[in-house]
Design an enzyme around this catalytic site. Structure first.
Site, PDB file in Angstrom:
ATOM      1  N   GLU A 185       0.849  -1.305  -0.217  1.00  0.00           N
ATOM      2  CA  GLU A 185       0.142   0.118  -0.061  1.00  0.00           C
ATOM      3  C   GLU A 185       0.788   1.218   0.114  1.00  0.00           C
ATOM      4  O   GLU A 185       0.429   2.192   0.385  1.00  0.00           O
ATOM      5  CB  GLU A 185      -0.877   0.101   1.195  1.00  0.00           C
ATOM      6  N   HIS A 196      -2.841   1.793   8.499  1.00  0.00           N
ATOM      7  CA  HIS A 196      -3.954   1.156   7.813  1.00  0.00           C
ATOM      8  C   HIS A 196      -4.123  -0.208   8.452  1.00  0.00           C
ATOM      9  O   HIS A 196      -2.980  -0.882   8.693  1.00  0.00           O
ATOM     10  CB  HIS A 196      -3.569   0.920   6.365  1.00  0.00           C
ATOM     11  N   HIS A 224      -7.429  -3.659   9.519  1.00  0.00           N
ATOM     12  CA  HIS A 224      -8.415  -4.218   9.131  1.00  0.00           C
ATOM     13  C   HIS A 224      -9.336  -4.313  10.322  1.00  0.00           C
ATOM     14  O   HIS A 224      -9.595  -5.266  10.863  1.00  0.00           O
ATOM     15  CB  HIS A 224      -8.348  -5.517   8.513  1.00  0.00           C
ATOM     16  N   GLU A 245     -17.692  10.187  23.657  1.00  0.00           N
ATOM     17  CA  GLU A 245     -16.525  10.744  23.067  1.00  0.00           C
ATOM     18  C   GLU A 245     -16.302  11.143  21.595  1.00  0.00           C
ATOM     19  O   GLU A 245     -15.165  11.990  21.353  1.00  0.00           O
ATOM     20  CB  GLU A 245     -15.465   9.746  23.624  1.00  0.00           C
ATOM     21  N   HIS A 247     -13.016  -3.538   3.800  1.00  0.00           N
ATOM     22  CA  HIS A 247     -11.500  -3.889   3.781  1.00  0.00           C
ATOM     23  C   HIS A 247     -10.746  -3.495   5.099  1.00  0.00           C
ATOM     24  O   HIS A 247     -10.424  -4.067   5.939  1.00  0.00           O
ATOM     25  CB  HIS A 247     -10.782  -3.170   2.655  1.00  0.00           C
TER      26      HIS A 247
END
Ligand code: 2HA
Ligand code: ZN
Length: 281
Positions: A126, A149, A151, A179, A220
């Site tokens: 990525e 990044h 999952h 919050e 994703h």
């Protein structure tokens, strides 16, 4: 963690370097939360030259890797990144095989490997999304350093059952825990489902990063940016917690909720400005 020290042409590239330790700890933590199965997830962190030079020989790159997308804006900048196909579970056991310290070349067309990515490993698949996101966030936030990044399980689940309109998605997250509005008054953005690892998803993600710190990739995971690992990770935690509440209450009768008036009062009390076009007060 092993205290091993690697001698490299007079320099000491130690896995005890704070930036290597921080990446090892955060990837382990994320794996423990079940967010980064197999080789899922990737992290990159912008580093200062002086900090890198204290631990690593920056004068003699080990090798050069050509980029499929030029990043002239990042020329000369240093990053620590997770490796492509590497498992977060293994980083803490062997940082040198699973992480890499890179410098973007003067032309922005390649990266020089200064440390790590042992045995010919390459940076995260990525990397386009990371580098393009760094470029956009640096334009709007000079303190920006991290792209993460992961999952995140409940965020992924929520993208199956919730409308993907980003204003609606943001409002639902704000409503799940008091919050949330305080932690991300700027909201979250959402892109359509796209093939991961491509320059296209990188461009779509970076385009959102002009206005947002958070981009959700449906079915994703999530891309999050920030100035410190604590702030960036804390943002993911907060969003993931809200998504978990959403999933827990899904399909059940809602007897009371936080109203728009209450959310506006909360914003006023904490002196944050909620993203426009969401609250109706
Ligand atoms: O690193 O998470 O999006 C594997 C991935 C691809
Ligand atoms: Zn992913």
């Amino acid at each position: 963690m092993s205290a091993s020290v690697i001698e490299s042409k007079g320099y000491i590239a130690s896995v005890e370097a704070p930036f290597i330790r921080e990446m090892s700890e955060i990837t382990h933590h994320m794996w423990s939360l079940g967010w980064d199965e197999l080789n899922g997830g990737n992290v990159s962190c912008l580093l200062d030259e002086e900090e890198v030079a204290r631990y690593i020989n920056i004068r003699e790159p080990q090798r050069t890797i050509k980029l499929t997308f030029p990043v002239q804006e990042l020329a000369g900048k240093y990053f620590i990144v997770t490796g492509s196909g590497k498992y977060f579970r293994n980083v803490i056991k062997d940082p040198e095989a699973n992480l890499g310290v890179l410098r973007v070349s003067g032309s922005g067309e390649s990266v020089e490997v200064l440390w790590g990515l042992r045995s010919g490993a390459v940076p995260t698949s990525e990397l386009p999304s990371h580098f393009m996101s760094h470029i956009e966030r640096l334009k709007v936030d000079p303190s920006h350093r991290i792209v993460l990044h992961t999952h995140a399980t409940n965020v992924i689940a929520m993208t199956f059952t919730h409308d993907l309109d980003e204003l609606k998605f943001t409002k639902t997250l704000w409503e799940m825990c008091t919050e949330c509005l305080v932690v991300f008054p700027d909201g979250v953005s959402v892109i359509p489902w796209m093939v991961p690892g491509s320059s296209e998803i990188g461009r779509a993600t970076a385009d959102k990063m002009k206005d947002y710190r958070v981009v959700i990739w449906p079915q994703h995971g999530i891309f999050v940016t920030g100035a410190t690992m604590d702030a960036t990770f804390g943002l993911v935690e907060t969003i993931e917690k809200a998504a978990m509440v959403y999933n827990l209450i899904g399909g059940r009768e809602i007897k009371q909720k936080i109203t728009d008036r209450q959310l506006a009062d909360l914003a006023a009390a904490f002196r944050v400005t909620p993203k426009a076009g969401i609250l109706e007060v």
